[in-house]
Design a protein around this motif. Structure first.
Motif, short mmCIF file in Angstrom:
data_model
loop_
_atom_site.label_atom_id
_atom_site.label_comp_id
_atom_site.label_asym_id
_atom_site.label_seq_id
_atom_site.Cartn_x
_atom_site.Cartn_y
_atom_site.Cartn_z
N LEU A 211 6.77 -23.69 -65.86
CA LEU A 211 5.96 -24.79 -65.38
C LEU A 211 5.65 -25.75 -66.53
O LEU A 211 5.58 -25.32 -67.69
CB LEU A 211 4.67 -24.26 -64.77
CG LEU A 211 4.85 -23.38 -63.52
CD1 LEU A 211 3.51 -22.78 -63.11
CD2 LEU A 211 5.43 -24.19 -62.38
N PRO A 212 5.45 -27.03 -66.26
CA PRO A 212 5.20 -28.01 -67.33
C PRO A 212 4.01 -27.62 -68.21
O PRO A 212 4.05 -27.80 -69.43
CB PRO A 212 4.93 -29.31 -66.57
CG PRO A 212 5.65 -29.14 -65.26
CD PRO A 212 5.56 -27.68 -64.93
N MET A 252 9.70 -12.35 -66.95
CA MET A 252 8.44 -12.06 -66.27
C MET A 252 7.59 -13.32 -66.16
O MET A 252 6.99 -13.58 -65.11
CB MET A 252 7.66 -10.98 -67.05
CG MET A 252 6.29 -10.62 -66.48
SD MET A 252 4.94 -11.74 -66.98
CE MET A 252 4.94 -11.51 -68.76
N LEU A 253 7.56 -14.11 -67.23
CA LEU A 253 6.74 -15.32 -67.24
C LEU A 253 7.20 -16.29 -66.16
O LEU A 253 6.39 -16.91 -65.47
CB LEU A 253 6.81 -15.97 -68.62
CG LEU A 253 5.74 -17.02 -68.95
CD1 LEU A 253 4.36 -16.41 -68.91
CD2 LEU A 253 6.02 -17.65 -70.30
N PRO A 259 0.19 -22.03 -62.97
CA PRO A 259 -0.07 -22.30 -64.39
C PRO A 259 -1.08 -21.32 -64.98
O PRO A 259 -0.95 -20.92 -66.14
CB PRO A 259 -0.61 -23.74 -64.40
CG PRO A 259 -0.15 -24.34 -63.12
CD PRO A 259 -0.09 -23.22 -62.12
N GLU A 260 -2.08 -20.94 -64.17
CA GLU A 260 -3.11 -20.04 -64.68
C GLU A 260 -2.53 -18.66 -65.00
O GLU A 260 -2.87 -18.06 -66.03
CB GLU A 260 -4.24 -19.90 -63.64
CG GLU A 260 -5.04 -21.17 -63.40
CD GLU A 260 -4.35 -22.16 -62.51
OE1 GLU A 260 -4.81 -23.32 -62.42
OE2 GLU A 260 -3.31 -21.80 -61.89
N ALA A 261 -1.66 -18.17 -64.13
CA ALA A 261 -1.07 -16.86 -64.36
C ALA A 261 -0.16 -16.87 -65.59
O ALA A 261 -0.16 -15.93 -66.40
CB ALA A 261 -0.30 -16.41 -63.12
N GLN A 262 0.64 -17.92 -65.74
CA GLN A 262 1.52 -18.02 -66.91
C GLN A 262 0.70 -18.17 -68.20
O GLN A 262 1.01 -17.55 -69.22
CB GLN A 262 2.49 -19.19 -66.74
CG GLN A 262 3.51 -18.96 -65.63
CD GLN A 262 4.59 -20.04 -65.59
OE1 GLN A 262 4.57 -21.00 -66.36
NE2 GLN A 262 5.55 -19.89 -64.68
N ARG A 263 -0.34 -18.97 -68.14
CA ARG A 263 -1.17 -19.15 -69.33
C ARG A 263 -1.84 -17.83 -69.74
O ARG A 263 -1.89 -17.49 -70.93
CB ARG A 263 -2.25 -20.21 -69.06
CG ARG A 263 -3.15 -20.49 -70.26
CD ARG A 263 -4.18 -21.58 -69.97
NE ARG A 263 -5.04 -21.81 -71.12
CZ ARG A 263 -4.74 -22.61 -72.14
NH1 ARG A 263 -3.57 -23.24 -72.14
NH2 ARG A 263 -5.56 -22.76 -73.16
N LEU A 293 -9.21 -16.46 -66.46
CA LEU A 293 -8.06 -16.95 -65.72
C LEU A 293 -7.62 -15.97 -64.64
O LEU A 293 -7.31 -16.36 -63.51
CB LEU A 293 -6.90 -17.20 -66.69
CG LEU A 293 -7.01 -18.43 -67.60
CD1 LEU A 293 -5.97 -18.37 -68.70
CD2 LEU A 293 -6.86 -19.72 -66.80
N ARG A 294 -7.61 -14.70 -64.97
CA ARG A 294 -7.16 -13.71 -63.99
C ARG A 294 -8.18 -13.48 -62.89
O ARG A 294 -7.82 -13.22 -61.74
CB ARG A 294 -6.83 -12.41 -64.72
CG ARG A 294 -5.54 -12.54 -65.54
CD ARG A 294 -5.18 -11.33 -66.32
NE ARG A 294 -3.86 -11.50 -66.95
CZ ARG A 294 -3.38 -10.73 -67.91
NH1 ARG A 294 -4.10 -9.72 -68.37
NH2 ARG A 294 -2.18 -10.97 -68.41
N THR A 295 -9.45 -13.59 -63.23
CA THR A 295 -10.48 -13.47 -62.20
C THR A 295 -10.39 -14.63 -61.22
O THR A 295 -10.47 -14.45 -60.00
CB THR A 295 -11.88 -13.44 -62.84
OG1 THR A 295 -11.98 -12.34 -63.73
CG2 THR A 295 -12.96 -13.33 -61.78
N GLU A 296 -10.20 -15.84 -61.74
CA GLU A 296 -10.07 -17.02 -60.89
C GLU A 296 -8.82 -16.92 -60.03
O GLU A 296 -8.82 -17.28 -58.85
CB GLU A 296 -10.02 -18.28 -61.76
CG GLU A 296 -9.96 -19.58 -60.97
CD GLU A 296 -11.24 -19.82 -60.16
OE1 GLU A 296 -11.17 -20.55 -59.16
OE2 GLU A 296 -12.30 -19.26 -60.55
N GLN A 297 -7.73 -16.41 -60.62
CA GLN A 297 -6.49 -16.26 -59.87
C GLN A 297 -6.66 -15.27 -58.72
O GLN A 297 -6.20 -15.49 -57.61
CB GLN A 297 -5.37 -15.77 -60.81
CG GLN A 297 -4.00 -15.67 -60.16
CD GLN A 297 -3.37 -17.02 -59.95
OE1 GLN A 297 -3.89 -18.03 -60.40
NE2 GLN A 297 -2.26 -17.06 -59.25
#
Length: 407
Positions: A211-212, A252-253, A259-263, A293-297
Protein backbone atom coordinates in the motif's frame (compact mmCIF):
# COMPACT_ATOMS: atom_id res chain seq x y z
CA UNK A 1 17.97 13.75 3.01
CA UNK A 2 17.49 14.11 -0.74
CA UNK A 3 18.50 11.00 -2.66
CA UNK A 4 19.83 12.75 -5.74
CA UNK A 5 21.38 10.67 -8.54
CA UNK A 6 25.14 10.52 -8.17
CA UNK A 7 27.02 12.68 -10.70
CA UNK A 8 28.71 10.99 -13.62
CA UNK A 9 32.04 12.20 -12.27
CA UNK A 10 31.59 10.13 -9.11
CA UNK A 11 30.73 7.00 -11.09
CA UNK A 12 33.73 7.50 -13.36
CA UNK A 13 36.03 7.97 -10.35
CA UNK A 14 34.55 4.81 -8.76
CA UNK A 15 35.33 2.84 -11.92
CA UNK A 16 38.92 4.08 -11.71
CA UNK A 17 39.23 2.91 -8.10
CA UNK A 18 37.83 -0.48 -9.09
CA UNK A 19 40.35 -0.86 -11.90
CA UNK A 20 43.25 0.11 -9.63
CA UNK A 21 42.31 -2.64 -7.20
CA UNK A 22 41.53 -5.25 -9.84
CA UNK A 23 45.00 -6.78 -10.05
CA UNK A 24 45.21 -9.89 -7.87
CA UNK A 25 48.33 -10.70 -5.91
CA UNK A 26 50.80 -13.20 -7.23
CA UNK A 27 51.23 -16.42 -5.22
CA UNK A 28 54.58 -15.17 -3.97
CA UNK A 29 53.10 -11.86 -2.77
CA UNK A 30 50.23 -13.66 -1.04
CA UNK A 31 52.61 -16.10 0.65
CA UNK A 32 54.78 -13.28 1.99
CA UNK A 33 51.78 -11.62 3.69
CA UNK A 34 50.58 -14.97 5.03
CA UNK A 35 53.95 -15.77 6.56
CA UNK A 36 54.07 -12.41 8.38
CA UNK A 37 50.60 -12.99 9.81
CA UNK A 38 51.43 -16.53 10.93
CA UNK A 39 54.63 -15.42 12.61
CA UNK A 40 52.88 -12.56 14.43
CA UNK A 41 50.09 -14.85 15.69
CA UNK A 42 52.59 -17.44 16.94
CA UNK A 43 54.62 -14.75 18.68
CA UNK A 44 51.47 -13.56 20.48
CA UNK A 45 50.56 -17.19 21.29
CA UNK A 46 47.13 -16.73 19.71
CA UNK A 47 45.11 -18.29 16.97
CA UNK A 48 45.11 -16.45 13.67
CA UNK A 49 41.58 -15.02 13.95
CA UNK A 50 42.00 -14.05 17.61
CA UNK A 51 45.28 -12.33 16.84
CA UNK A 52 43.87 -10.38 13.90
CA UNK A 53 40.77 -9.19 15.78
CA UNK A 54 42.85 -8.06 18.77
CA UNK A 55 45.36 -6.38 16.46
CA UNK A 56 42.55 -4.44 14.75
CA UNK A 57 40.95 -3.25 17.99
CA UNK A 58 44.20 -2.36 19.73
CA UNK A 59 46.45 -1.14 16.92
CA UNK A 60 44.21 -0.01 14.08
CA UNK A 61 41.11 1.15 15.96
CA UNK A 62 42.65 4.41 17.19
CA UNK A 63 43.43 5.29 13.57
CA UNK A 64 39.80 5.32 12.43
CA UNK A 65 38.65 7.96 14.90
CA UNK A 66 38.41 11.65 14.05
CA UNK A 67 39.18 14.77 16.07
CA UNK A 68 36.15 16.51 14.52
CA UNK A 69 32.82 15.14 15.84
CA UNK A 70 30.92 16.95 13.08
CA UNK A 71 32.63 15.19 10.20
CA UNK A 72 30.31 13.05 8.09
CA UNK A 73 31.12 9.32 7.78
CA UNK A 74 30.42 7.27 4.68
CA UNK A 75 29.34 3.62 4.97
CA UNK A 76 28.63 1.12 2.23
CA UNK A 77 27.23 -2.34 1.58
CA UNK A 78 27.38 -4.52 -1.55
CA UNK A 79 27.02 -3.37 -5.14
CA UNK A 80 25.17 -0.39 -6.56
CA UNK A 81 21.73 -1.14 -8.03
CA UNK A 82 19.93 0.44 -10.99
CA UNK A 83 22.21 3.42 -11.39
CA UNK A 84 21.23 5.10 -14.68
CA UNK A 85 24.83 5.68 -15.75
CA UNK A 86 26.07 2.11 -15.34
CA UNK A 87 26.47 0.09 -18.48
CA UNK A 88 24.23 -2.91 -19.11
CA UNK A 89 25.14 -5.83 -16.79
CA UNK A 90 27.86 -3.71 -15.17
CA UNK A 91 28.44 -4.16 -11.43
CA UNK A 92 30.20 -1.63 -9.28
CA UNK A 93 30.90 -2.10 -5.60
CA UNK A 94 29.56 0.57 -3.30
CA UNK A 95 32.98 0.56 -1.68
CA UNK A 96 34.37 2.40 -4.70
CA UNK A 97 31.36 4.69 -5.03
CA UNK A 98 31.60 5.69 -1.36
CA UNK A 99 35.31 6.33 -1.80
CA UNK A 100 34.82 8.41 -4.95
CA UNK A 101 31.99 10.38 -3.34
CA UNK A 102 34.09 11.15 -0.27
CA UNK A 103 36.97 12.35 -2.41
CA UNK A 104 34.62 14.71 -4.28
CA UNK A 105 33.41 16.46 -1.09
CA UNK A 106 35.07 19.54 0.44
CA UNK A 107 38.25 18.54 2.18
CA UNK A 108 37.72 17.46 5.78
CA UNK A 109 33.93 17.28 5.54
CA UNK A 110 33.49 13.55 4.90
CA UNK A 111 35.50 10.46 5.75
CA UNK A 112 35.55 6.91 4.44
CA UNK A 113 36.67 3.80 6.36
CA UNK A 114 39.04 2.48 3.70
CA UNK A 115 40.48 6.00 3.41
CA UNK A 116 41.46 6.25 7.10
CA UNK A 117 44.92 5.28 8.25
CA UNK A 118 43.59 2.19 10.00
CA UNK A 119 41.59 1.20 6.93
CA UNK A 120 44.58 1.53 4.65
CA UNK A 121 46.74 -0.65 6.91
CA UNK A 122 44.13 -3.42 7.08
CA UNK A 123 43.48 -3.20 3.32
CA UNK A 124 47.22 -3.71 2.73
CA UNK A 125 46.91 -7.21 4.25
CA UNK A 126 44.67 -8.20 1.29
CA UNK A 127 42.73 -10.68 3.40
CA UNK A 128 40.08 -11.11 0.70
CA UNK A 129 42.71 -12.12 -1.88
CA UNK A 130 42.90 -15.80 -2.75
CA UNK A 131 46.71 -15.72 -2.81
CA UNK A 132 46.81 -14.70 0.87
CA UNK A 133 44.19 -17.29 1.82
CA UNK A 134 46.14 -19.98 -0.02
CA UNK A 135 49.32 -18.88 1.75
CA UNK A 136 47.51 -19.26 5.09
CA UNK A 137 46.29 -22.73 3.96
CA UNK A 138 42.64 -21.70 4.31
CA UNK A 139 39.82 -22.85 2.07
CA UNK A 140 37.41 -20.32 0.59
CA UNK A 141 34.95 -20.34 3.50
CA UNK A 142 37.70 -20.12 6.11
CA UNK A 143 39.38 -17.28 4.22
CA UNK A 144 36.14 -15.31 3.99
CA UNK A 145 35.45 -15.84 7.68
CA UNK A 146 38.91 -14.52 8.62
CA UNK A 147 38.62 -11.43 6.42
CA UNK A 148 35.09 -10.74 7.65
CA UNK A 149 36.11 -10.99 11.32
CA UNK A 150 38.97 -8.51 10.86
CA UNK A 151 36.95 -5.96 8.84
CA UNK A 152 33.97 -6.30 11.17
CA UNK A 153 36.20 -5.39 14.12
CA UNK A 154 37.52 -2.29 12.32
CA UNK A 155 34.03 -1.31 11.12
CA UNK A 156 32.81 -1.45 14.70
CA UNK A 157 35.52 0.97 15.79
CA UNK A 158 34.68 3.23 12.85
CA UNK A 159 30.95 3.25 13.70
CA UNK A 160 31.58 3.91 17.39
CA UNK A 161 33.68 6.93 16.48
CA UNK A 162 30.88 8.37 14.28
CA UNK A 163 29.03 11.17 16.04
CA UNK A 164 27.60 13.10 13.12
CA UNK A 165 25.78 12.06 9.95
CA UNK A 166 26.23 8.50 8.69
CA UNK A 167 25.74 8.38 4.90
CA UNK A 168 24.88 4.85 3.74
CA UNK A 169 25.64 3.78 0.18
CA UNK A 170 23.17 0.89 0.02
CA UNK A 171 19.73 0.05 -1.33
CA UNK A 172 18.48 -2.96 0.58
CA UNK A 173 20.46 -4.36 3.50
CA UNK A 174 21.53 -7.98 3.67
CA UNK A 175 21.21 -9.42 7.21
CA UNK A 176 24.62 -11.11 6.98
CA UNK A 177 26.48 -7.95 5.98
CA UNK A 178 28.91 -6.09 8.23
CA UNK A 179 26.73 -3.01 7.73
CA UNK A 180 23.68 -4.69 9.26
CA UNK A 181 25.35 -6.92 11.83
CA UNK A 182 28.02 -4.55 13.16
CA UNK A 183 27.82 -0.95 11.99
CA UNK A 184 24.11 -0.15 12.27
CA UNK A 185 23.70 -1.44 15.86
CA UNK A 186 26.52 0.88 16.94
CA UNK A 187 25.14 3.81 14.93
CA UNK A 188 21.58 3.43 16.27
CA UNK A 189 22.79 3.66 19.87
CA UNK A 190 25.56 6.18 19.11
CA UNK A 191 24.86 8.93 16.61
CA UNK A 192 21.17 7.96 16.65
CA UNK A 193 18.54 7.09 14.08
CA UNK A 194 17.98 10.70 13.06
CA UNK A 195 21.57 10.93 11.80
CA UNK A 196 21.47 7.80 9.61
CA UNK A 197 20.73 8.58 5.96
CA UNK A 198 20.65 6.41 2.85
CA UNK A 199 22.08 7.62 -0.42
CA UNK A 200 19.87 5.41 -2.63
CA UNK A 201 16.10 4.85 -2.64
CA UNK A 202 14.61 1.52 -1.58
CA UNK A 203 14.75 -0.98 -4.49
CA UNK A 204 11.43 -1.06 -6.35
CA UNK A 205 11.15 -4.84 -5.99
CA UNK A 206 10.90 -4.45 -2.20
CA UNK A 207 8.05 -1.95 -2.42
CA UNK A 208 6.06 -3.65 -5.16
CA UNK A 209 2.53 -4.66 -4.17
CA UNK A 210 2.47 -2.72 -0.90
CA UNK A 211 0.00 0.00 0.00
CA UNK A 212 1.22 3.58 -0.64
CA UNK A 213 1.32 4.35 3.10
CA UNK A 214 3.56 1.32 3.67
CA UNK A 215 5.85 2.22 0.78
CA UNK A 216 6.34 5.64 2.37
CA UNK A 217 7.00 4.05 5.76
CA UNK A 218 9.62 1.62 4.42
CA UNK A 219 11.32 4.51 2.62
CA UNK A 220 11.96 6.41 5.86
CA UNK A 221 15.62 6.34 6.90
CA UNK A 222 14.71 5.51 10.51
CA UNK A 223 12.94 2.35 9.36
CA UNK A 224 15.56 1.40 6.75
CA UNK A 225 18.24 1.53 9.44
CA UNK A 226 16.47 -1.27 11.34
CA UNK A 227 14.69 -3.71 9.02
CA UNK A 228 15.62 -6.09 6.22
CA UNK A 229 13.65 -8.47 3.98
CA UNK A 230 15.78 -11.61 3.67
CA UNK A 231 15.27 -14.78 5.68
CA UNK A 232 18.68 -15.75 7.04
CA UNK A 233 19.69 -18.88 8.92
CA UNK A 234 22.91 -18.27 10.85
CA UNK A 235 24.50 -20.83 13.19
CA UNK A 236 26.07 -18.05 15.27
CA UNK A 237 23.48 -17.24 17.94
CA UNK A 238 24.27 -13.53 18.20
CA UNK A 239 24.18 -12.95 14.46
CA UNK A 240 20.96 -15.00 14.23
CA UNK A 241 19.23 -12.85 16.87
CA UNK A 242 20.28 -9.66 15.09
CA UNK A 243 19.00 -10.95 11.74
CA UNK A 244 15.72 -12.31 13.13
CA UNK A 245 14.88 -9.16 15.08
CA UNK A 246 14.70 -6.90 12.03
CA UNK A 247 13.25 -9.37 9.53
CA UNK A 248 10.06 -8.26 7.74
CA UNK A 249 8.40 -10.93 5.59
CA UNK A 250 7.25 -9.01 2.51
CA UNK A 251 4.93 -11.82 1.40
CA UNK A 252 3.15 -11.69 4.74
CA UNK A 253 3.14 -7.89 4.66
CA UNK A 254 1.48 -7.82 1.24
CA UNK A 255 -1.23 -10.19 2.48
CA UNK A 256 -2.40 -7.61 5.04
CA UNK A 257 -5.18 -5.52 3.57
CA UNK A 258 -5.12 -2.27 5.55
CA UNK A 259 -2.49 0.44 6.09
CA UNK A 260 -2.88 0.02 9.85
CA UNK A 261 -2.17 -3.71 9.75
CA UNK A 262 0.89 -3.26 7.52
CA UNK A 263 2.21 -0.42 9.66
CA UNK A 264 1.81 -2.50 12.81
CA UNK A 265 3.82 -5.36 11.27
CA UNK A 266 6.70 -3.04 10.28
CA UNK A 267 6.79 -1.21 13.62
CA UNK A 268 6.73 -4.54 15.43
CA UNK A 269 10.05 -5.41 13.74
CA UNK A 270 11.43 -1.98 14.70
CA UNK A 271 10.40 -2.64 18.32
CA UNK A 272 12.28 -5.97 18.30
CA UNK A 273 15.41 -4.23 17.02
CA UNK A 274 15.08 -1.50 19.65
CA UNK A 275 14.75 -4.19 22.32
CA UNK A 276 17.95 -5.85 21.10
CA UNK A 277 19.74 -2.48 21.04
CA UNK A 278 18.59 -1.64 24.56
CA UNK A 279 16.74 1.51 23.42
CA UNK A 280 14.09 1.33 26.14
CA UNK A 281 12.24 4.54 25.25
CA UNK A 282 11.87 3.46 21.63
CA UNK A 283 10.64 0.02 22.71
CA UNK A 284 7.89 1.57 24.84
CA UNK A 285 6.84 4.05 22.16
CA UNK A 286 6.77 1.49 19.34
CA UNK A 287 5.04 -1.18 21.41
CA UNK A 288 2.35 1.29 22.43
CA UNK A 289 1.69 2.31 18.83
CA UNK A 290 1.58 -1.30 17.61
CA UNK A 291 -0.91 -2.19 20.35
CA UNK A 292 -3.06 0.82 19.50
CA UNK A 293 -3.05 -0.02 15.78
CA UNK A 294 -4.01 -3.63 16.36
CA UNK A 295 -6.70 -2.75 18.87
CA UNK A 296 -8.24 -0.28 16.42
CA UNK A 297 -8.01 -2.86 13.64
CA UNK A 298 -9.79 -5.47 15.76
CA UNK A 299 -12.51 -2.96 16.63
CA UNK A 300 -13.15 -2.08 12.97
CA UNK A 301 -12.90 -5.60 11.55
CA UNK A 302 -15.88 -7.90 12.29
CA UNK A 303 -15.18 -11.40 13.45
CA UNK A 304 -15.06 -13.97 10.69
CA UNK A 305 -18.12 -15.86 11.88
CA UNK A 306 -20.11 -12.63 12.17
CA UNK A 307 -19.13 -11.67 8.62
CA UNK A 308 -20.25 -15.06 7.30
CA UNK A 309 -23.53 -14.92 9.19
CA UNK A 310 -24.26 -11.40 7.91
CA UNK A 311 -23.47 -12.16 4.27
CA UNK A 312 -24.93 -15.69 3.97
CA UNK A 313 -28.39 -15.89 2.30
CA UNK A 314 -31.23 -17.26 4.47
CA UNK A 315 -31.81 -21.00 4.29
CA UNK A 316 -35.08 -22.59 3.24
CA UNK A 317 -35.85 -23.32 6.89
CA UNK A 318 -35.27 -19.65 7.76
CA UNK A 319 -37.54 -18.54 4.88
CA UNK A 320 -40.41 -21.01 5.58
CA UNK A 321 -43.04 -20.03 8.17
CA UNK A 322 -42.72 -21.82 11.47
CA UNK A 323 -45.70 -24.07 12.35
CA UNK A 324 -46.56 -25.48 15.71
CA UNK A 325 -45.80 -29.18 16.05
CA UNK A 326 -48.97 -31.28 15.86
CA UNK A 327 -49.96 -34.06 18.17
CA UNK A 328 -50.03 -37.15 15.96
CA UNK A 329 -52.21 -40.16 16.69
CA UNK A 330 -50.19 -43.10 17.89
CA UNK A 331 -53.05 -45.59 17.69
CA UNK A 332 -51.95 -48.63 15.82
CA UNK A 333 -55.20 -48.94 13.84
CA UNK A 334 -54.79 -45.35 12.44
CA UNK A 335 -51.75 -46.32 10.34
CA UNK A 336 -51.23 -50.06 10.63
CA UNK A 337 -47.64 -51.20 10.13
CA UNK A 338 -45.84 -48.01 11.21
CA UNK A 339 -44.18 -46.67 14.33
CA UNK A 340 -44.89 -43.00 15.07
CA UNK A 341 -42.66 -40.41 16.71
CA UNK A 342 -45.14 -37.84 17.90
CA UNK A 343 -42.46 -35.22 18.59
CA UNK A 344 -41.77 -34.57 14.88
CA UNK A 345 -43.58 -31.77 13.03
CA UNK A 346 -45.38 -31.92 9.70
CA UNK A 347 -43.85 -31.99 6.23
CA UNK A 348 -45.29 -30.89 2.87
CA UNK A 349 -47.98 -33.15 1.47
CA UNK A 350 -47.11 -35.52 -1.34
CA UNK A 351 -49.36 -37.49 -3.66
CA UNK A 352 -51.28 -40.30 -1.97
CA UNK A 353 -51.68 -42.24 -5.22
CA UNK A 354 -49.31 -45.03 -4.32
CA UNK A 355 -49.65 -48.26 -6.28
CA UNK A 356 -47.72 -50.60 -4.01
CA UNK A 357 -47.70 -51.27 -0.28
CA UNK A 358 -43.99 -50.43 -0.10
CA UNK A 359 -44.48 -47.04 -1.75
CA UNK A 360 -47.51 -46.43 0.41
CA UNK A 361 -45.38 -46.83 3.50
CA UNK A 362 -42.82 -44.40 2.13
CA UNK A 363 -45.54 -41.93 1.29
CA UNK A 364 -46.89 -42.14 4.80
CA UNK A 365 -43.40 -41.46 6.07
CA UNK A 366 -43.15 -38.34 3.91
CA UNK A 367 -46.57 -37.20 5.01
CA UNK A 368 -45.71 -37.50 8.69
CA UNK A 369 -42.00 -36.91 9.35
CA UNK A 370 -40.79 -38.86 12.33
CA UNK A 371 -42.68 -41.93 11.19
CA UNK A 372 -40.45 -44.90 10.53
CA UNK A 373 -42.08 -47.14 7.90
CA UNK A 374 -42.31 -50.82 8.68
CA UNK A 375 -43.26 -52.54 5.44
CA UNK A 376 -45.26 -55.74 5.94
CA UNK A 377 -46.54 -57.91 3.10
CA UNK A 378 -50.29 -57.81 2.69
CA UNK A 379 -51.99 -60.77 1.04
CA UNK A 380 -53.97 -59.62 -1.97
CA UNK A 381 -57.57 -60.79 -2.25
CA UNK A 382 -58.43 -63.17 -5.13
CA UNK A 383 -59.54 -61.30 -8.19
CA UNK A 384 -62.84 -63.15 -8.70
CA UNK A 385 -63.83 -63.64 -5.11
CA UNK A 386 -66.44 -61.47 -3.49
CA UNK A 387 -65.40 -59.14 -0.75
CA UNK A 388 -65.76 -60.64 2.66
CA UNK A 389 -68.33 -59.10 4.90
CA UNK A 390 -66.77 -58.19 8.19
CA UNK A 391 -68.54 -59.67 11.16
CA UNK A 392 -67.88 -56.50 13.12
CA UNK A 393 -67.02 -52.96 12.03
CA UNK A 394 -63.63 -51.67 13.15
CA UNK A 395 -63.66 -49.10 15.84
CA UNK A 396 -63.51 -45.46 14.71
CA UNK A 397 -60.00 -43.98 14.71
CA UNK A 398 -58.96 -41.92 17.66
CA UNK A 399 -59.24 -38.20 16.96
CA UNK A 400 -56.34 -35.82 17.38
CA UNK A 401 -56.81 -32.72 19.49
CA UNK A 402 -54.53 -30.62 17.25
CA UNK A 403 -56.66 -28.13 15.33
CA UNK A 404 -53.79 -27.53 12.92
CA UNK A 405 -54.02 -31.01 11.39
CA UNK A 406 -57.86 -31.02 11.03
CA UNK A 407 -58.13 -34.78 11.69
Amino acid sequence: MNQEPLPNEVIDAARKLRNENARPLTPAEGLAIAQRLRAAAQSADKGLTEYLVDYVHEELGPHVTTPDPDIRSAFWSHVVENHPHLEENETLSNEYIAGAYTAAQPEGSTRFLEGTQGGKELAALRLWDKAVQDGLRLDEDEGKALASAAWSALSQEYAIATRSEAAFFAGGLAPWSVAYQTELPELRTGTGLDNIHFMYPVPERDLEGLLPETQALLSEDRVRAQVHYMRYEEPDAKRARTAEAGYVDLTMLRSLTTPEAQRAAVLDACARVAQLDGRTADVERLTSEVLSLRTEQARETPAAEDEVEREAPPTEEQQAPKLSAPTVSTHGQYLPGVTVNARTGPAPLESLTLPTPEKAAVGAHAFLPGVVPQVKPIAAAPVNSAPATPSQAPPAPEQSHDAGMGV
